[in-house]
Scaffold this motif. Sequence first.
Motif, PDB file in Angstrom:
ATOM      1  N   LYS A 156       0.821  -1.211   0.000  1.00 46.66           N
ATOM      2  CA  LYS A 156       0.000   0.000   0.000  1.00 46.66           C
ATOM      3  C   LYS A 156       0.860   1.268   0.000  1.00 46.66           C
ATOM      4  CE  LYS A 156      -3.887   2.228   2.260  1.00 46.66           C
ATOM      5  NZ  LYS A 156      -4.878   2.164   3.334  1.00 46.66           N
ATOM      6  N   HIS A 157       2.015   1.214   0.646  1.00 50.98           N
ATOM      7  CA  HIS A 157       2.886   2.392   0.759  1.00 50.98           C
ATOM      8  C   HIS A 157       4.305   2.056   0.308  1.00 50.98           C
ATOM      9  CE1 HIS A 157      -0.322   4.191   3.138  1.00 50.98           C
ATOM     10  NE2 HIS A 157      -0.279   3.154   3.948  1.00 50.98           N
ATOM     11  N   LYS A 181      -1.709   4.799  -5.650  1.00 53.40           N
ATOM     12  CA  LYS A 181      -2.889   5.645  -5.481  1.00 53.40           C
ATOM     13  C   LYS A 181      -4.170   4.814  -5.557  1.00 53.40           C
ATOM     14  CE  LYS A 181      -5.127   9.701  -7.417  1.00 53.40           C
ATOM     15  NZ  LYS A 181      -5.234  10.568  -8.577  1.00 53.40           N
ATOM     16  N   LYS A 182      -4.180   3.776  -6.380  1.00 56.31           N
ATOM     17  CA  LYS A 182      -5.351   2.912  -6.509  1.00 56.31           C
ATOM     18  C   LYS A 182      -5.671   2.198  -5.198  1.00 56.31           C
ATOM     19  CE  LYS A 182      -4.452   2.076 -11.380  1.00 56.31           C
ATOM     20  NZ  LYS A 182      -3.897   1.136 -12.358  1.00 56.31           N
ATOM     21  N   ARG A 183      -4.684   2.095  -4.328  1.00 56.82           N
ATOM     22  CA  ARG A 183      -4.870   1.440  -3.026  1.00 56.82           C
ATOM     23  C   ARG A 183      -4.953   2.453  -1.886  1.00 56.82           C
ATOM     24  NH1 ARG A 183      -0.818  -3.717  -3.989  1.00 56.82           N
ATOM     25  NH2 ARG A 183      -1.909  -4.361  -5.836  1.00 56.82           N
ATOM     26  N   GLN A 184      -5.158   3.725  -2.236  1.00 56.85           N
ATOM     27  CA  GLN A 184      -5.204   4.814  -1.265  1.00 56.85           C
ATOM     28  C   GLN A 184      -3.916   4.867  -0.428  1.00 56.85           C
ATOM     29  OE1 GLN A 184      -8.295   2.812  -1.493  1.00 56.85           O
ATOM     30  NE2 GLN A 184      -8.690   4.315  -3.095  1.00 56.85           N
ATOM     31  N   LYS A 186       0.465   5.856  -0.065  1.00 57.83           N
ATOM     32  CA  LYS A 186       1.351   7.022  -0.162  1.00 57.83           C
ATOM     33  C   LYS A 186       2.733   6.598  -0.627  1.00 57.83           C
ATOM     34  CE  LYS A 186      -1.383   9.964   2.195  1.00 57.83           C
ATOM     35  NZ  LYS A 186      -2.381  10.498   1.329  1.00 57.83           N
TER      36      LYS A 186
END
Length: 116
Positions: A44-45, A72-75, A77
């Motif tokens: 995710k990050h 970004k598709k996984r919210q 950073k």
Amino acid sequence: MALNIQMAIRKNRLFIRLKGELDQATCENLKFRVTELIDKYYIKHIILNFEKLGFMDSSGIGFIIGRYSQIKKRQGKIIICSMNDIIERIFNLSGLKRICLVASSEEEAEQYLEVV
């Protein structure tokens, strides 16, 4: 000069430490490996440590933008940390500050993610 890459995964975070030059010759392999890890481990990050990165060209900027699109598709950073003056100048001129967070260290980057 070649690019030395160290990667580690903790939780849903991919840590990437780069040493050398991030340019057209070195980007393709890095892009393939990182994309593979993002998908395999549901990253995710991404925390990019540029402490020992001596050079980055437009291919490096494209690499960061491409990974931003995936994350970004996984919210998630992307956090850049430990930039030297040369890389920070490139970073500021390219506009990457609009899509990436900046931290002074990997520890500070993790603190950013604890708050998010």
